[in-house]
Motif scaffolding. Structure first.
Motif, PDB file in Angstrom:
ATOM      1  N   ILE A   1       0.715  -1.226  -0.021  1.00  0.00           N
ATOM      2  CA  ILE A   1      -0.041   0.028  -0.006  1.00  0.00           C
ATOM      3  C   ILE A   1       0.840   1.209  -0.062  1.00  0.00           C
ATOM      4  O   ILE A   1       0.606   2.241  -0.569  1.00  0.00           O
ATOM      5  N   GLU A   2       1.886   1.424   0.689  1.00  0.00           N
ATOM      6  CA  GLU A   2       2.725   2.333   0.724  1.00  0.00           C
ATOM      7  C   GLU A   2       3.463   2.540  -0.659  1.00  0.00           C
ATOM      8  O   GLU A   2       3.648   3.828  -0.930  1.00  0.00           O
ATOM      9  N   SER A   3       3.954   1.527  -1.107  1.00  0.00           N
ATOM     10  CA  SER A   3       4.377   1.767  -2.726  1.00  0.00           C
ATOM     11  C   SER A   3       3.270   2.080  -3.635  1.00  0.00           C
ATOM     12  O   SER A   3       3.545   3.125  -4.447  1.00  0.00           O
ATOM     13  N   ARG A   4       2.286   1.729  -3.360  1.00  0.00           N
ATOM     14  CA  ARG A   4       1.011   2.612  -4.264  1.00  0.00           C
ATOM     15  C   ARG A   4       0.903   3.772  -4.174  1.00  0.00           C
ATOM     16  O   ARG A   4       0.668   4.639  -4.882  1.00  0.00           O
ATOM     17  N   ILE A   5       1.061   4.186  -2.632  1.00  0.00           N
ATOM     18  CA  ILE A   5       0.634   5.718  -2.494  1.00  0.00           C
ATOM     19  C   ILE A   5       1.738   6.303  -2.995  1.00  0.00           C
ATOM     20  O   ILE A   5       1.502   7.702  -3.531  1.00  0.00           O
ATOM     21  N   LYS A   6       2.919   5.888  -2.746  1.00  0.00           N
ATOM     22  CA  LYS A   6       4.116   6.647  -3.272  1.00  0.00           C
ATOM     23  C   LYS A   6       4.087   6.714  -5.054  1.00  0.00           C
ATOM     24  O   LYS A   6       4.175   8.037  -5.522  1.00  0.00           O
ATOM     25  N   ASN A   7       3.467   5.837  -5.876  1.00  0.00           N
ATOM     26  CA  ASN A   7       3.395   6.090  -7.045  1.00  0.00           C
ATOM     27  C   ASN A   7       2.256   7.045  -7.356  1.00  0.00           C
ATOM     28  O   ASN A   7       2.637   7.477  -8.429  1.00  0.00           O
ATOM     29  N   ILE A   8       1.202   6.987  -6.860  1.00  0.00           N
ATOM     30  CA  ILE A   8       0.207   8.129  -6.953  1.00  0.00           C
ATOM     31  C   ILE A   8       0.763   9.384  -6.783  1.00  0.00           C
ATOM     32  O   ILE A   8       0.643  10.305  -7.770  1.00  0.00           O
TER      33      ILE A   8
ATOM     34  N   LYS B   1      -5.661  13.229 -19.071  1.00  0.00           N
ATOM     35  CA  LYS B   1      -6.428  14.317 -19.117  1.00  0.00           C
ATOM     36  C   LYS B   1      -7.081  14.149 -17.429  1.00  0.00           C
ATOM     37  O   LYS B   1      -6.942  15.296 -16.611  1.00  0.00           O
ATOM     38  N   ASN B   2      -7.626  13.074 -17.142  1.00  0.00           N
ATOM     39  CA  ASN B   2      -8.326  13.103 -15.981  1.00  0.00           C
ATOM     40  C   ASN B   2      -7.217  13.222 -14.444  1.00  0.00           C
ATOM     41  O   ASN B   2      -7.466  13.843 -13.695  1.00  0.00           O
ATOM     42  N   VAL B   3      -6.048  12.501 -14.864  1.00  0.00           N
ATOM     43  CA  VAL B   3      -4.982  12.602 -13.890  1.00  0.00           C
ATOM     44  C   VAL B   3      -4.571  13.912 -13.420  1.00  0.00           C
ATOM     45  O   VAL B   3      -4.157  14.445 -12.390  1.00  0.00           O
ATOM     46  N   ILE B   4      -4.497  14.735 -14.613  1.00  0.00           N
ATOM     47  CA  ILE B   4      -3.957  16.249 -14.383  1.00  0.00           C
ATOM     48  C   ILE B   4      -4.604  16.944 -13.830  1.00  0.00           C
ATOM     49  O   ILE B   4      -4.325  17.767 -13.019  1.00  0.00           O
ATOM     50  N   SER B   5      -5.963  16.726 -13.365  1.00  0.00           N
ATOM     51  CA  SER B   5      -6.921  17.375 -12.783  1.00  0.00           C
ATOM     52  C   SER B   5      -6.580  17.250 -10.963  1.00  0.00           C
ATOM     53  O   SER B   5      -7.346  17.959 -10.384  1.00  0.00           O
ATOM     54  N   GLY B   6      -5.598  16.572 -10.762  1.00  0.00           N
ATOM     55  CA  GLY B   6      -5.038  16.482  -9.380  1.00  0.00           C
ATOM     56  C   GLY B   6      -6.054  15.885  -8.286  1.00  0.00           C
ATOM     57  O   GLY B   6      -6.521  14.786  -8.542  1.00  0.00           O
ATOM     58  N   ASP B   7      -6.083  16.411  -7.110  1.00  0.00           N
ATOM     59  CA  ASP B   7      -6.864  15.638  -6.042  1.00  0.00           C
ATOM     60  C   ASP B   7      -8.395  15.667  -6.196  1.00  0.00           C
ATOM     61  O   ASP B   7      -8.943  14.657  -5.751  1.00  0.00           O
ATOM     62  N   GLN B   8      -8.638  16.385  -7.159  1.00  0.00           N
ATOM     63  CA  GLN B   8     -10.394  16.492  -7.511  1.00  0.00           C
ATOM     64  C   GLN B   8     -10.558  14.977  -8.543  1.00  0.00           C
ATOM     65  O   GLN B   8     -11.656  14.577  -8.660  1.00  0.00           O
ATOM     66  N   SER B   9      -9.443  14.248  -9.097  1.00  0.00           N
ATOM     67  CA  SER B   9      -9.697  13.246  -9.846  1.00  0.00           C
ATOM     68  C   SER B   9      -9.653  12.068  -9.131  1.00  0.00           C
ATOM     69  O   SER B   9      -9.525  11.788  -7.938  1.00  0.00           O
ATOM     70  N   PHE B  10      -9.907  10.824  -9.822  1.00  0.00           N
ATOM     71  CA  PHE B  10     -10.232   9.557  -9.087  1.00  0.00           C
ATOM     72  C   PHE B  10      -8.783   9.280  -8.551  1.00  0.00           C
ATOM     73  O   PHE B  10      -8.846   8.347  -7.537  1.00  0.00           O
TER      74      PHE B  10
ATOM     75  N   SER C   1      -8.251   6.812  -0.075  1.00  0.00           N
ATOM     76  CA  SER C   1      -8.727   5.371   0.156  1.00  0.00           C
ATOM     77  C   SER C   1      -7.502   4.569   0.918  1.00  0.00           C
ATOM     78  O   SER C   1      -7.484   3.964   1.804  1.00  0.00           O
ATOM     79  N   LEU C   2      -6.512   4.797   0.041  1.00  0.00           N
ATOM     80  CA  LEU C   2      -5.257   3.939   0.399  1.00  0.00           C
ATOM     81  C   LEU C   2      -4.577   4.425   1.916  1.00  0.00           C
ATOM     82  O   LEU C   2      -4.166   3.622   2.387  1.00  0.00           O
ATOM     83  N   GLU C   3      -4.478   5.801   1.965  1.00  0.00           N
ATOM     84  CA  GLU C   3      -3.899   6.271   3.299  1.00  0.00           C
ATOM     85  C   GLU C   3      -4.977   5.749   4.420  1.00  0.00           C
ATOM     86  O   GLU C   3      -4.289   5.643   5.668  1.00  0.00           O
TER      87      GLU C   3
END
Length: 419
Positions: A105-112, A166-175, A182-184
């Motif tokens: 989970i920590e690895s996934r958090i770091k990747n995001i 395009k979705n990821v660029i929108s930052g914290d408001q994106s999925f 959720s991971l945190e």
């Protein structure tokens, strides 16, 4: 004497034969109907779409699911805030698994987080991405027109990747931002369980007990659903697939509390399937093979003009079986239901710009009779009974119950004798 009795029996037999012939001639439109004709009867026609859908709930994960669990409340039952619901005992092996999962989970958090940092520098490139989307849509259309379907499929995959970017660029408001949250939360729960080998679980919310988690609990709820876009459906599927392996490893024993009996259902549709649907409209849904229908109301319709896709959001208050643990389900969406005279759709013919059918009279001749269609699917059509008003408000006579109509009108001509 014998001759007189024989004559009487002959006369009586002839009379019976005549009576039988008379009744057959009167009932021929019904009893004599063959595969060329059909008797119009009362019935119901549904306009349905088979769809995939996702259940959206307000819920909170309160345990990670690691360890041996003893439950005091069954899944789906209501609980009060503060009520004791389970006890978890964490063995050394469980602690080791929890630590391994924590590392993942920590690895996934770091990747995001890294992905968001990289993409935060690209917000000025949104115009460039929009241009790429437009170009790809034009190229896809050209490939389809040229019947080069392999190229069209490849371009569609590239289009999905551009939409994701395009979705990821929108930052914290994106999925991606929602998934990070959720991971945190999952990281916090795992740390708590690793530090406590035995833990009594109490409900910190009132609601319904749910067993198992899928990674969408914190990011797919009745608040975030308002911001969804059709392109987010791909991300939802990816999160569900990513979490399947963790669900198997944990034995699916995580606990959730569903905090509301109301829930939403989101349904991806194409631009043609969404036609005729309006916000606020009430319709019915059901699971395939189940006659029980559930009421739903359209909360929102979100259209993606670039990809020609839409997202239908339904409000549902009746409980579908397993609503507290199912996420991805198949449904039949009933767009319209009408009852009345039902005829096969194949029996309809157009004549001089008017829709109608060929009706068979008692002596076997067919005549064109105009109809007014109320509802239709590929198999059956519901039409108005006896008469209807045309565009000029003129009264038009039409078919009625038990009329005999021709099934394959293209094979016949108006006025033809068919028997």
């Amino acid at each position: 004497m014998k001759k007189r009795n024989l004559r009487k029996r002959r006369i009586r037999g002839i009379g019976i034969v005549i009576a039988i012939i008379f009744f057959i001639s009167r009932l021929w439109p019904i009893l004599g109907t063959n595969k060329q004709t059909h008797i119009a009867t009362y019935g119901k026609v549904e306009e349905t779409i088979s769809v995939e859908s996702f259940i959206v709930r307000n819920e909170k994960v309160i345990t990670s699911g690691m360890g041996k669990a003893e439950y005091f409340i069954a899944p789906g039952e209501k609980v009060a805030k503060g009520q004791k619901i389970a006890k978890y005992i964490l063995s050394e092996e469980d602690q080791s698994k929890a630590k391994q999962q924590l590392n993942v989970i920590e690895s996934r958090i770091k990747n995001i987080e890294n992905s968001q940092k990289e993409n935060s520098l690209l917000k000025s490139d949104l115009t460039k991405i929009d241009n790429q989307l437009t170009q790809h849509i034009d190229l896809i259309q050209t490939a389809i027109n040229e019947e080069d379907y392999e190229t069209a499929d490849n371009l569609k995959r590239e289009l999905d990747d551009i939409l994701d970017k395009k979705n990821v660029i929108s930052g914290d408001q994106s999925f991606s931002g929602g998934n990070l949250s959720s991971l945190e939360q999952e990281k916090k729960l795992l740390k708590e369980q690793i530090s406590n080998t035995t833990k009594m679980i109490h409900a910190n919310y009132a609601g319904y007990i749910g067993l198992g988690k899928d990674g969408l609990e914190e990011i797919l709820n009745m608040d975030t659903v308002k911001e969804l876009q059709p392109s987010d459906v791909k991300t939802i599927r990816n999160i569900l697939n990513d979490n399947k392996k963790y669900k198997d490893e944990e034995g699916n024993s995580a606990l959730r509390i569903i905090t509301s009996h109301r829930y939403n259902i989101i349904i991806p549709l194409d631009k043609n399937e969404v036609k005729g649907l309006t916000i606020g409209q009430t319709l019915n849904i059901r699971e395939p093979g189940d006659e029980r229908e559930y009421n739903a109301q359209i909360k929102k319709i979100i259209n993606d003009k670039e990809a020609n896709n839409s997202l239908l959001i339904l409000n549902v208050s009746e409980h579908l079986p397993g609503f507290h643990y199912k996420r991805h389900i198949s449904l039949e969406l009933i767009k319209d239901t009408r009852d009345g005279i039902v005829i096969p759709t194949e029996s309809i013919v157009e004549q001089n710009g008017n829709l109608g059918v060929f009706r068979v009279n008692r002596i076997g001749y067919i005549r064109f009779i105009p109809i007014n269609v109320l509802s239709q699917n590929d198999k059956d059509t519901v039409v108005q009974n006896t008469f209807f008003l045309n565009d000029n408000r003129e009264r038009i006579s039409t078919i009625t119950y038990y009329d005999e109509i021709v099934l394959n009108p293209s094979q016949y001509e108006d006025g033809q004798k068919i028997r």
